[in-house]
Motif scaffolding. Structure first.
Motif, PDB file in Angstrom:
ATOM      1  N   GLU A   1       0.862  -1.179   0.000  1.00 14.99           N
ATOM      2  CA  GLU A   1       0.000   0.000   0.000  1.00 14.99           C
ATOM      3  C   GLU A   1       0.899   1.231   0.000  1.00 14.99           C
ATOM      4  O   GLU A   1       2.013   1.201   0.523  1.00 14.99           O
ATOM      5  CB  GLU A   1      -0.922   0.034   1.227  1.00 14.99           C
ATOM      6  CG  GLU A   1      -2.005  -1.029   1.210  1.00 14.99           C
ATOM      7  CD  GLU A   1      -2.839  -1.012   2.491  1.00 14.99           C
ATOM      8  OE1 GLU A   1      -2.275  -0.715   3.567  1.00 14.99           O
ATOM      9  OE2 GLU A   1      -4.045  -1.291   2.418  1.00 14.99           O
ATOM     10  N   LEU A   2       0.428   2.300  -0.612  1.00 13.09           N
ATOM     11  CA  LEU A   2       1.173   3.552  -0.588  1.00 13.09           C
ATOM     12  C   LEU A   2       0.853   4.271   0.708  1.00 13.09           C
ATOM     13  O   LEU A   2      -0.293   4.650   0.949  1.00 13.09           O
ATOM     14  CB  LEU A   2       0.786   4.412  -1.799  1.00 13.09           C
ATOM     15  CG  LEU A   2       1.123   3.813  -3.168  1.00 13.09           C
ATOM     16  CD1 LEU A   2       0.497   4.638  -4.281  1.00 13.09           C
ATOM     17  CD2 LEU A   2       2.626   3.697  -3.367  1.00 13.09           C
ATOM     18  N   VAL A   3       1.873   4.467   1.550  1.00 14.11           N
ATOM     19  CA  VAL A   3       1.672   5.031   2.885  1.00 14.11           C
ATOM     20  C   VAL A   3       2.576   6.242   3.057  1.00 14.11           C
ATOM     21  O   VAL A   3       3.767   6.198   2.700  1.00 14.11           O
ATOM     22  CB  VAL A   3       1.985   3.982   3.984  1.00 14.11           C
ATOM     23  CG1 VAL A   3       1.744   4.567   5.363  1.00 14.11           C
ATOM     24  CG2 VAL A   3       1.133   2.740   3.780  1.00 14.11           C
ATOM     25  N   ASP A   4       2.035   7.337   3.613  1.00 16.42           N
ATOM     26  CA  ASP A   4       2.855   8.538   3.820  1.00 16.42           C
ATOM     27  C   ASP A   4       3.585   8.482   5.159  1.00 16.42           C
ATOM     28  O   ASP A   4       3.510   7.484   5.882  1.00 16.42           O
ATOM     29  CB  ASP A   4       2.006   9.811   3.697  1.00 16.42           C
ATOM     30  CG  ASP A   4       0.965   9.957   4.817  1.00 16.42           C
ATOM     31  OD1 ASP A   4       1.073   9.237   5.837  1.00 16.42           O
ATOM     32  OD2 ASP A   4       0.068  10.803   4.676  1.00 16.42           O
ATOM     33  N   GLY A   5       4.293   9.543   5.487  1.00 16.22           N
ATOM     34  CA  GLY A   5       5.095   9.575   6.706  1.00 16.22           C
ATOM     35  C   GLY A   5       4.297   9.499   7.983  1.00 16.22           C
ATOM     36  O   GLY A   5       4.838   9.183   9.051  1.00 16.22           O
ATOM     37  N   ASN A   6       2.986   9.782   7.906  1.00 23.16           N
ATOM     38  CA  ASN A   6       2.121   9.700   9.084  1.00 23.16           C
ATOM     39  C   ASN A   6       1.370   8.383   9.167  1.00 23.16           C
ATOM     40  O   ASN A   6       0.495   8.212  10.021  1.00 23.16           O
ATOM     41  CB  ASN A   6       1.112  10.856   9.071  1.00 23.16           C
ATOM     42  CG  ASN A   6       1.780  12.212   9.156  1.00 23.16           C
ATOM     43  OD1 ASN A   6       2.721  12.387   9.929  1.00 23.16           O
ATOM     44  ND2 ASN A   6       1.316  13.168   8.367  1.00 23.16           N
TER      45      ASN A   6
END
Length: 208
Positions: free
Chosen positions: A95-100
């Motif tokens: 999954e594409l996950v951001d820094g948060n």
């Protein structure tokens, strides 16, 4: 004098929307229940990205590429408002996950049950035979401003340990190339393993 009703001819009204240079970017929907109502829905195009991963291992680790886990960063930028977002993914984190820790989600307009609605979409990430496939990324925002995408290998892990320095990486800085036949974007990243450093290197011989 008014004509008798049976002699009257009904007048048909139509609304015709003129074409312009932006017409191709919109889907025109005319409602049967009310033909005088026209909705222009922005065509939310999607793109796919393929990252081809190649390895050149040392003699002692030949054929053990699958024991290494590269971690990639996808960068999405919008040239109009200078907004930049970054998401990570790997073969173990599809999954594409951001820094948060938030998953990449976006909204597009679609016609559902005769009504124009915003629909939430989540791009998918898959890995097979050395190829990472990212599908259904938004090509533009809801205002039609095009996104720019880049993918780079951020690090290489083995059993949770960062072993990035064990490799020389080629192709990481290259931009994504588009295949005009399929419309898909791709790039190839090669990791060449550096020669192993002996644990106890021999001491240099002293001159006689």
């Amino acid at each position: 004098l008014k004509k008798p009703e049976e002699q009257r001819t009904p007048i048909e009204y139509r609304i015709v929307e003129k074409e312009n240079i932006l017409s191709s970017k919109f889907e025109k929907i005319v409602h049967e229940s009310n033909p005088l109502t026209i909705n222009n829905v922005f065509k939310s195009e999607k793109i796919n990205i393929n990252i081809i991963k190649k390895w050149k291992m040392s003699e002692s680790t030949e054929g053990k590429e699958d024991s290494y886990t590269p971690v990639f960063t996808l960068t999405q930028s919008n040239s109009k408002n200078q907004e930049v977002k970054q998401y990570t993914f790997s073969k173990e984190k599809t999954e594409l996950v951001d820094g948060n820790g938030e998953i990449f989600k976006y909204e597009i307009f679609e016609e559902l049950d005769g009504k124009i609605q915003k629909v939430e979409k989540i791009p998918s990430v898959s890995y097979e035979d050395g190829c990472y496939k990212i599908k259904d990324l938004p090509k533009t925002d809801l205002n039609g401003e095009e996104y720019l995408y880049e993918v780079k290998e951020d690090k290489v892990l083995k059993n949770g340990k960062n072993v990035t320095d064990d490799f020389t990486v080629t192709g990481n800085k290259e931009k994504l190339a588009v295949d005009n036949a399929t419309g898909e974007y791709s790039k190839t990243i090669l990791n060449k393993q550096k020669p192993p450093v002996p644990e106890n290197p021999p001491e240099p011989k002293k001159p006689p």
